[in-house]
Design a protein around this motif. Structure first.
Motif, PDB file in Angstrom:
ATOM      1  N   ASP A   8       0.855  -1.183   0.000  1.00 40.84           N
ATOM      2  CA  ASP A   8       0.000   0.000   0.000  1.00 40.84           C
ATOM      3  C   ASP A   8       0.896   1.239   0.000  1.00 40.84           C
ATOM      4  N   SER A   9       0.667   2.130  -0.962  1.00 37.17           N
ATOM      5  CA  SER A   9       1.498   3.329  -1.037  1.00 37.17           C
ATOM      6  C   SER A   9       1.299   4.237   0.175  1.00 37.17           C
ATOM      7  N   ALA A  10       0.197   4.066   0.909  1.00 42.12           N
ATOM      8  CA  ALA A  10      -0.023   4.855   2.121  1.00 42.12           C
ATOM      9  C   ALA A  10       1.056   4.560   3.154  1.00 42.12           C
ATOM     10  N   ILE A  16       5.398   7.132  -4.765  1.00 39.40           N
ATOM     11  CA  ILE A  16       5.509   6.028  -5.717  1.00 39.40           C
ATOM     12  C   ILE A  16       6.940   5.494  -5.746  1.00 39.40           C
ATOM     13  N   ALA A  17       7.925   6.379  -5.658  1.00 43.30           N
ATOM     14  CA  ALA A  17       9.331   5.946  -5.652  1.00 43.30           C
ATOM     15  C   ALA A  17       9.610   5.056  -4.446  1.00 43.30           C
ATOM     16  N   ALA A  18       9.065   5.396  -3.301  1.00 46.78           N
ATOM     17  CA  ALA A  18       9.261   4.576  -2.101  1.00 46.78           C
ATOM     18  C   ALA A  18       8.542   3.235  -2.246  1.00 46.78           C
ATOM     19  N   LEU A  19       7.349   3.258  -2.848  1.00 47.07           N
ATOM     20  CA  LEU A  19       6.616   2.013  -3.092  1.00 47.07           C
ATOM     21  C   LEU A  19       7.412   1.116  -4.034  1.00 47.07           C
ATOM     22  N   ALA A  21      10.622   1.068  -4.447  1.00 48.03           N
ATOM     23  CA  ALA A  21      11.802   0.567  -3.728  1.00 48.03           C
ATOM     24  C   ALA A  21      11.427  -0.615  -2.833  1.00 48.03           C
ATOM     25  N   VAL A  22      10.285  -0.522  -2.169  1.00 55.66           N
ATOM     26  CA  VAL A  22       9.845  -1.605  -1.279  1.00 55.66           C
ATOM     27  C   VAL A  22       9.529  -2.865  -2.093  1.00 55.66           C
ATOM     28  N   VAL A  23       8.798  -2.688  -3.200  1.00 57.69           N
ATOM     29  CA  VAL A  23       8.439  -3.841  -4.038  1.00 57.69           C
ATOM     30  C   VAL A  23       9.699  -4.463  -4.647  1.00 57.69           C
ATOM     31  N   MET A  27      11.132  -8.254  -4.224  1.00 61.97           N
ATOM     32  CA  MET A  27      11.380  -9.138  -5.367  1.00 61.97           C
ATOM     33  C   MET A  27      12.826  -9.635  -5.406  1.00 61.97           C
ATOM     34  N   GLU A  28      13.774  -8.752  -5.119  1.00 63.43           N
ATOM     35  CA  GLU A  28      15.181  -9.154  -5.133  1.00 63.43           C
ATOM     36  C   GLU A  28      15.494 -10.119  -3.993  1.00 63.43           C
TER      37      GLU A  28
END
Length: 101
Positions: A8-10, A16-19, A21-23, A27-28
């Motif tokens: 959740d971007s909240a 969006i950049a932080a979202l 980075a988290v995703v 994945m990595e």
């Protein structure tokens, strides 16, 4: 086994950049085999949902199957491209099965 992961971007301060980075970090780190992904909007925030298979579980299953194949000798020549010249040894056995109706 399929698993679910949501972002959740909240929780990323609406960035969006932080979202991303988290995703990307997820994945990595996890190397999931993603089966389905969806994106939805909740107010001014984006929710990303993933249905995935854990690659470590997949590797374990493949290793177990490989070990079982090595022990039992399964799949001897099933996938060779060579034509098989084996003919029935008894003339009462048809070379091709009868048609199914």
């Amino acid at each position: 086994m399929y698993r679910y992961k949501g972002f959740d971007s909240a929780l990323c301060g609406g960035s969006i950049a932080a979202l991303e980075a988290v995703v990307n970090a997820w994945m990595e780190g996890e190397r999931p085999r993603i089966r389905q992904m969806s994106q939805s909007v909740r107010g001014q925030h984006i929710i990303l949902s993933f249905v995935y298979e854990d690659s470590r579980e997949l590797e374990q299953r493949v290793n177990l199957q490989s070990q079982a194949t090595a022990i039992t000798g399964a799949f001897p020549r099933l996938f060779n491209d060579e034509p098989v010249d084996d003919r029935p040894t008894s003339p009462s056995i048809p070379a091709t099965p009868p048609p199914m109706h």
